[in-house]
Design an enzyme around this catalytic site. Structure first.
Site, PDB file in Angstrom:
ATOM      1  N   LYS A  79      27.535  22.421   3.773  1.00  0.00           N
ATOM      2  CA  LYS A  79      28.424  23.600   3.698  1.00  0.00           C
ATOM      3  C   LYS A  79      28.244  24.314   2.356  1.00  0.00           C
ATOM      4  O   LYS A  79      28.249  25.550   2.287  1.00  0.00           O
ATOM      5  CB  LYS A  79      29.885  23.185   3.903  1.00  0.00           C
ATOM      6  N   HIS A 138      25.119  26.202   2.567  1.00  0.00           N
ATOM      7  CA  HIS A 138      25.422  27.354   3.434  1.00  0.00           C
ATOM      8  C   HIS A 138      26.019  28.477   2.581  1.00  0.00           C
ATOM      9  O   HIS A 138      25.647  29.635   2.686  1.00  0.00           O
ATOM     10  CB  HIS A 138      26.394  26.936   4.543  1.00  0.00           C
ATOM     11  N   ASN A 139      26.962  28.126   1.733  1.00  0.00           N
ATOM     12  CA  ASN A 139      27.615  29.150   0.908  1.00  0.00           C
ATOM     13  C   ASN A 139      26.660  29.727  -0.134  1.00  0.00           C
ATOM     14  O   ASN A 139      26.713  30.923  -0.424  1.00  0.00           O
ATOM     15  CB  ASN A 139      28.862  28.573   0.229  1.00  0.00           C
ATOM     16  N   GLU A 158      24.780  32.071   1.711  1.00  0.00           N
ATOM     17  CA  GLU A 158      25.701  33.198   1.993  1.00  0.00           C
ATOM     18  C   GLU A 158      25.733  34.161   0.792  1.00  0.00           C
ATOM     19  O   GLU A 158      25.636  35.381   0.959  1.00  0.00           O
ATOM     20  CB  GLU A 158      27.093  32.613   2.279  1.00  0.00           C
ATOM     21  N   SER A 188      33.043  26.527   8.550  1.00  0.00           N
ATOM     22  CA  SER A 188      32.690  27.898   8.166  1.00  0.00           C
ATOM     23  C   SER A 188      33.080  28.896   9.245  1.00  0.00           C
ATOM     24  O   SER A 188      33.073  28.576  10.424  1.00  0.00           O
ATOM     25  CB  SER A 188      31.192  28.025   7.902  1.00  0.00           C
TER      26      SER A 188
HETATM   27  C1  6PG Z   1      32.791  30.361   5.188  1.00  0.00           C
HETATM   28  C2  6PG Z   1      32.940  30.956   3.823  1.00  0.00           C
HETATM   29  C3  6PG Z   1      34.206  30.497   3.200  1.00  0.00           C
HETATM   30  C4  6PG Z   1      34.647  31.333   2.042  1.00  0.00           C
HETATM   31  C5  6PG Z   1      33.614  31.508   0.999  1.00  0.00           C
HETATM   32  C6  6PG Z   1      33.966  32.605   0.037  1.00  0.00           C
HETATM   33  O1  6PG Z   1      31.770  29.770   5.397  1.00  0.00           O
HETATM   34  O2  6PG Z   1      33.699  30.513   5.991  1.00  0.00           O
HETATM   35  O3  6PG Z   1      31.858  30.564   3.035  1.00  0.00           O
HETATM   36  O4  6PG Z   1      34.084  29.150   2.923  1.00  0.00           O
HETATM   37  O5  6PG Z   1      35.034  32.570   2.510  1.00  0.00           O
HETATM   38  O6  6PG Z   1      33.530  30.332   0.327  1.00  0.00           O
HETATM   39  O7  6PG Z   1      33.546  32.180  -1.172  1.00  0.00           O
HETATM   40  P1  6PG Z   1      33.658  33.034  -2.464  1.00  0.00           P
HETATM   41  O8  6PG Z   1      35.111  33.379  -2.632  1.00  0.00           O
HETATM   42  O9  6PG Z   1      33.126  32.132  -3.524  1.00  0.00           O
HETATM   43  O10 6PG Z   1      32.828  34.248  -2.208  1.00  0.00           O
END
Ligand code: 6PG
Length: 467
Positions: A186, A189-190, A193, A131
């Site tokens: 991960k 995490h997303n 996010e 990430s």
């Molecule tokens: C990270 C981000 C990366 C990605 C996202 C965007 O941790 O670096 O999460 O993996 O930028 O997955 O995801 P979306 O395009 O679904 O918003």
């Protein structure tokens, strides 16, 4: 290059792979690089310079032959079929004990399948959550490792060197468990996010639509918040976004279509919470909120049919928004950790929540000061008990939930959509209710389909003759 073998190799030189390769070379590791189309390899060497640790290779055979054993091969290719294709092309060329690492956002079940199949051939397979976007890959990502002890022993010196640092200066990398554990963490995490981003976007909407703040005042607020307990990468970049103007002086943010994209990891998190029966209200709502935003044309048509009237008086201020945001963030993390706890039991990973909180402190998109509190909380309760019951969380929610309630109520009256904030509140209110009206649902299920119910005083499931 000289005749020494390369210590590691990267396949796939799109933005993430290329930046990760330069990061390895920066740390002094001789790194072979390979890409299906040679132009990217040439572009990378052109950018980084030759003879500085990156070894360009132009066939998969020379790539493999250039690596020291056990070979450490990192795939940075698009998640999905491309990963299987590359693995298939590597199978005849690698030897027992070699390690293949998938550093993409792969679905954890694919990772488990690949690991099982490669293990039978004596090949180690690691699912590595990476990430931090391009900048993180280049300067230090957060790395979530899922794989065997042996693979960890061989790779950890490299990964520790390239990773970001936590608030105590330790590398943001940890072995979280076997197989799919790294990609699972991960994925969550997303999911978090998505929720963090949705809550921040709603806070923006409250400042803009309810408090009528102009963009520079919103930027000032984000700066202030970033100096306090909300300090985080996403708050910091939000300030930058609200200051950015184009040549003609117009704000960039005002010219961006309000239709959010997504690539699937947030959806997987929501699907997993459905799969495991975990009530991750906010994580799912954040995905739906993106889908609602993407239905732009339909929204415009419906908005015309239901005009909104600007509220005359608003009973909250920007400090209340900060409190509501913080409380909702805490509740959304509570949902993320609860999902991880359920997954840890279901898949037998023994996840360490303090370690997860620690490696999320640097490099990754959700990096935040707040995660030091999470780390401490889980160090004090290593068994991963419900964080809603911890003294610190109770104290914070006691102080900040009233603001969240007022804001959700006021915005509801004003017709401002708050799917993230309101679902965090619904999660809290549901999980803090000893009694929910599900007795009626059970009665209905039993009446129309003899699905049975249990009595409050215990005993076996039974059917009542409702006639
Ligand atoms: C990270 C981000 C990366 C990605 C996202 C965007 O941790 O670096 O999460 O993996 O930028 O997955 O995801 P979306 O395009 O679904 O918003």
């Amino acid at each position: 290059m000289n005749n020494e073998k390369n210590q590691t190799g990267i396949i796939g030189l799109a933005a993430m792979g290329a930046n990760l390769a330069m990061n390895f070379a920066d740390r002094g590791f001789r790194t072979a690089v390979f890409n299906r189309s040679p132009e990217r390899t040439e572009a990378l060497i052109g950018e980084y310079g030759s003879g500085k640790g990156l070894d360009p290779t132009y066939t998969i055979e020379t790539f493999i032959a250039s690596l020291a054993r056990p070979r450490k091969i990192i795939l940075m290719v698009q998640a999905g079929e491309a990963v299987d294709r590359v693995i298939d092309s590597l199978r005849p060329l690698v030897d027992q004990g070699d390690i293949i690492v998938d550093g993409g956002n792969s679905f954890f079940r694919d990772t488990i399948r690949r690991e099982t199949s490669l293990r039978q051939a004596g090949i180690e397979f690691v699912g590595l959550g990476v990430s931090g976007g391009e900048e993180g890959a280049r300067r230090g990502p957060s790395l979530m490792f899922g794989g065997s002890e042996a693979a960890w022993e061989a790779l950890s010196p490299y990964l520790r060197a390239i990773a970001a640092k936590d608030f105590s200066g330790e590398p943001c990398v940890a072995r979280l468990g076997e197989g799919g554990a790294g990609h699972y963490v991960k994925m969550v995490h997303n999911g978090i996010e998505y929720s963090d981003m949705q809550l921040i976007a709603e806070s923006y909407s409250l400042m803009k639509d309810a408090l009528r703040y102009p963009n520079d005042a919103i930027a000032d607020r984000f700066r202030l918040w970033n100096e306090g307990r909300l300090e985080s990468f996403l708050i910091e970049i939000s300030e930058r976004i609200f200051r950015a103007k184009e040549h003609d002086g117009g704000y960039v943010v005002d010219r961006i279509l309000d239709s959010a994209g997504s690539k699937g990891t947030g959806k997987w998190t929501a699907e997993e919470s459905l799969e495991l029966g975990e009530p991750s209200f906010s994580l799912a709502a954040s995905v739906f909120a993106r889908y609602a935003s993407a239905a732009k044309e339909r929204r415009v048509r419906i908005a015309e049919a239901y005009p909104k009237h600007a509220p005359e008086k608003i009973a909250f201020d920007a400090d209340d928004i900060e409190r509501a945001l913080y409380a909702a963030k805490l509740l959304s993390y509570a949902q993320g950790y609860a999902l991880l706890a359920e997954a840890s039991k279901t898949y037998g990973w023994d996840l360490d929540f303090a370690e997860i909180s620690r490696i999320w402190q640097g490099g990754c998109i959700i990096r935040a000061r707040f995660l030091t509190d999470m780390e401490q909380l889980f160090r004090e309760h290593p068994e991963g008990s419900d964080m809603l019951l911890s003294d610190g969380v109770r104290e914070t929610l006691g102080a900040d939930l009233p603001a969240l309630r007022v804001i959700v109520a006021e915005a509801t009256l004003a017709g401002i959509a708050l799917p993230g904030l309101s679902s965090s509140l619904s999660y809290f209110d549901s999980m803090s209710s000893a009694l929910l009206p599900a007795n009626l649902i059970q009665a209905q299920r039993d009446l129309f389909g003899a699905h049975t119910f249990r009595r409050t005083e215990g005993g076996p499931a039974e059917h009542f003759d409702w006639q």
